[in-house]
Design a protein around this motif. Structure first.
Motif, PDB file in Angstrom:
ATOM      1  N   UNK A  88      22.850 -35.408  27.587  1.00  0.00           N
ATOM      2  CA  UNK A  88      22.039 -36.042  28.719  1.00  0.00           C
ATOM      3  C   UNK A  88      21.087 -36.112  29.345  1.00  0.00           C
ATOM      4  N   UNK A  89      19.933 -34.833  28.956  1.00  0.00           N
ATOM      5  CA  UNK A  89      19.069 -35.045  29.570  1.00  0.00           C
ATOM      6  C   UNK A  89      18.289 -35.483  28.287  1.00  0.00           C
ATOM      7  N   UNK A  90      18.409 -35.022  27.738  1.00  0.00           N
ATOM      8  CA  UNK A  90      16.866 -36.120  26.191  1.00  0.00           C
ATOM      9  C   UNK A  90      17.990 -37.418  27.065  1.00  0.00           C
ATOM     10  N   UNK A  91      18.117 -38.372  26.590  1.00  0.00           N
ATOM     11  CA  UNK A  91      18.732 -39.157  27.616  1.00  0.00           C
ATOM     12  C   UNK A  91      17.972 -40.000  28.670  1.00  0.00           C
ATOM     13  N   UNK A  92      17.736 -39.022  29.618  1.00  0.00           N
ATOM     14  CA  UNK A  92      16.573 -39.008  31.414  1.00  0.00           C
ATOM     15  C   UNK A  92      15.319 -38.946  30.239  1.00  0.00           C
ATOM     16  N   UNK A  93      14.949 -38.139  29.374  1.00  0.00           N
ATOM     17  CA  UNK A  93      13.842 -38.096  29.125  1.00  0.00           C
ATOM     18  C   UNK A  93      13.398 -39.575  28.439  1.00  0.00           C
ATOM     19  N   UNK A  94      13.717 -39.668  27.554  1.00  0.00           N
ATOM     20  CA  UNK A  94      13.679 -41.126  26.408  1.00  0.00           C
ATOM     21  C   UNK A  94      13.716 -42.374  27.453  1.00  0.00           C
ATOM     22  N   UNK A 120      22.390 -42.983  34.939  1.00  0.00           N
ATOM     23  CA  UNK A 120      23.444 -44.229  34.019  1.00  0.00           C
ATOM     24  C   UNK A 120      22.529 -43.978  32.970  1.00  0.00           C
ATOM     25  N   UNK A 121      22.309 -44.800  32.968  1.00  0.00           N
ATOM     26  CA  UNK A 121      21.299 -45.774  31.450  1.00  0.00           C
ATOM     27  C   UNK A 121      21.008 -44.510  30.421  1.00  0.00           C
ATOM     28  N   UNK A 122      20.518 -43.583  31.356  1.00  0.00           N
ATOM     29  CA  UNK A 122      19.907 -42.199  30.355  1.00  0.00           C
ATOM     30  C   UNK A 122      20.910 -41.195  30.093  1.00  0.00           C
ATOM     31  N   UNK A 123      21.389 -40.847  31.309  1.00  0.00           N
ATOM     32  CA  UNK A 123      22.211 -39.244  30.753  1.00  0.00           C
ATOM     33  C   UNK A 123      23.755 -39.958  30.215  1.00  0.00           C
ATOM     34  N   UNK A 124      23.958 -40.468  31.184  1.00  0.00           N
ATOM     35  CA  UNK A 124      25.232 -41.179  30.824  1.00  0.00           C
ATOM     36  C   UNK A 124      25.905 -42.127  29.181  1.00  0.00           C
ATOM     37  N   UNK A 125      24.582 -42.805  28.951  1.00  0.00           N
ATOM     38  CA  UNK A 125      24.881 -42.880  27.515  1.00  0.00           C
ATOM     39  C   UNK A 125      24.440 -42.706  26.777  1.00  0.00           C
ATOM     40  N   UNK A 126      23.480 -41.438  26.500  1.00  0.00           N
ATOM     41  CA  UNK A 126      23.643 -40.003  25.669  1.00  0.00           C
ATOM     42  C   UNK A 126      24.703 -39.108  25.798  1.00  0.00           C
TER      43      UNK A 126
END
Length: 342
Positions: free
Chosen positions: A200-206, A187-193
């Motif tokens: 999206x995967x970069x968001x999960x990593x961050x 949510x906060x990672x993949x979907x936000x990015x």
């Protein structure tokens, strides 16, 4: 992993249709994998010369090498498969220069070497490669981040970070910890990015990196382990289900896999130039001596944009699968190899 890849090929060979939702499960597995990598990373680790220096130099050297190999193949074999433009050749070579994050993390976890020095270096190099991949995909697809992408920097503001940590503290150690992990990863990672035109995967990593300093980061990673492992089965099955190859496609893929020792040697040579011990460089090279799922993304992009034939997608799919199968025994015997040839 090898068994799942073979199962995917067998399923495809039997003429069965790919199950609906399998690709979604595979994508979720990769997203959770990157989130768990982030939980074990520190940003300062990416700034060391052996990490970014190796990442840049290896991509340049490996891309040049595979470009020359493909051009040589075009010169020796006058067949439609090698009827590629120079741009297509370089893009294809660029995709082959990457190593698999999914494979490396799975092997390191199975061996219990995620915390080992060579394991940390390998993961940091792969994270740098993921960043290069995000930049490449953004440029090649003509999809640039929106102005709202600047809002991701809000995540690093002390009040936001404090709120995230507070939520994790309140989650306890039971099922709410699992739910909070899924929320931050997906949510906060993949979907936000994704909503601001970032990968999206970069968001999960961050988000994983952001939470990595929390005292419960290890417990959070452990709570998501079963989800991640189960969904990664979908990833390895989906790689094997890419398509039915003919003899020429299989032989081309085997030819690429036979070149992996040179790709591995480049990792060994470059990391050792930055002062790493030969043992560390060897283990790092063996871990990264494979082709990446990013190569599949590049090939699929080439097919979509019309500068690559669908046959190349199958070549890369088989080469990626075979590289996992071939590299696995070497990873298991890394210490034995070093002791024998040190």
């Amino acid at each position: 992993m090898v068994g799942f890849l073979i199962a995917g090929f067998a399923y495809n060979f039997a003429g069965l249709e790919v199950p609906k939702g399998l690709q979604t499960i595979a994508d979720l597995g990769v997203t959770l994998l990157l989130f768990s990598i982030g939980l074990k990373l520190k940003l300062k680790d990416l700034s060391t010369i052996e990490v970014w220096g190796t990442s840049v130099m290896h991509i340049l050297a490996s891309t040049l090498f595979f470009t020359l190999v493909i051009l040589l193949g075009k010169l020796l074999f006058a067949i439609p498969l090698f009827d590629l433009s120079l741009t297509a050749t370089i893009v294809l070579a660029f995709g082959l220069s990457f190593s698999s994050t999914v494979y490396a993390v799975k092997v390191l976890e199975d061996k219990g070497d995620m915390g080992a020095f060579y394991g940390k270096i390998a993961i940091d190099i792969l994270v740098m490669q993921d960043i290069f991949a995000v930049i490449f995909l953004a440029v090649s697809e003509g999809k640039y981040p929106s102005i709202y992408a600047l809002s991701v920097f809000l995540l690093f503001l002390p009040p936001v970070k404090k709120a995230i940590y507070k939520l994790i503290d309140q989650a306890g150690h039971g099922e709410l910890l699992v739910v909070s992990g899924l929320f931050f990863a997906l949510g906060a990672g993949y979907e936000f990015f994704y909503s601001v035109d970032l990968k999206g995967d970069l968001g999960a990593l961050i988000l994983g990196i952001l939470i990595s300093n929390h005292t419960k980061s290890k417990a959070l990673a452990k709570s998501l382990l079963s989800f991640k492992e189960l969904m990664l089965v979908g990833f390895f099955l989906s790689v094997g289900m890419q398509g039915l190859p003919n003899l020429l496609i299989v032989l081309t893929a085997i030819g690429l896999v036979l070149l992996l020792p040179i790709k591995s040697w480049l990792y060994f040579f470059i990391t050792s130039r930055f002062g790493l011990r030969s043992r560390t460089s060897l283990f790092n090279a063996i871990t990264l001596g494979n082709f990446s799922e990013f190569g599949l993304i590049v090939a699929a992009l080439g097919v979509t944009q019309g500068f690559l034939s669908v046959e190349w997608l199958l070549v890369i799919a088989i080469a990626v699968s075979l590289s996992f199968a071939v590299a696995s025994p070497f990873s298991l015997r890394a210490e034995e190899t070093y002791q024998k040839y040190k």
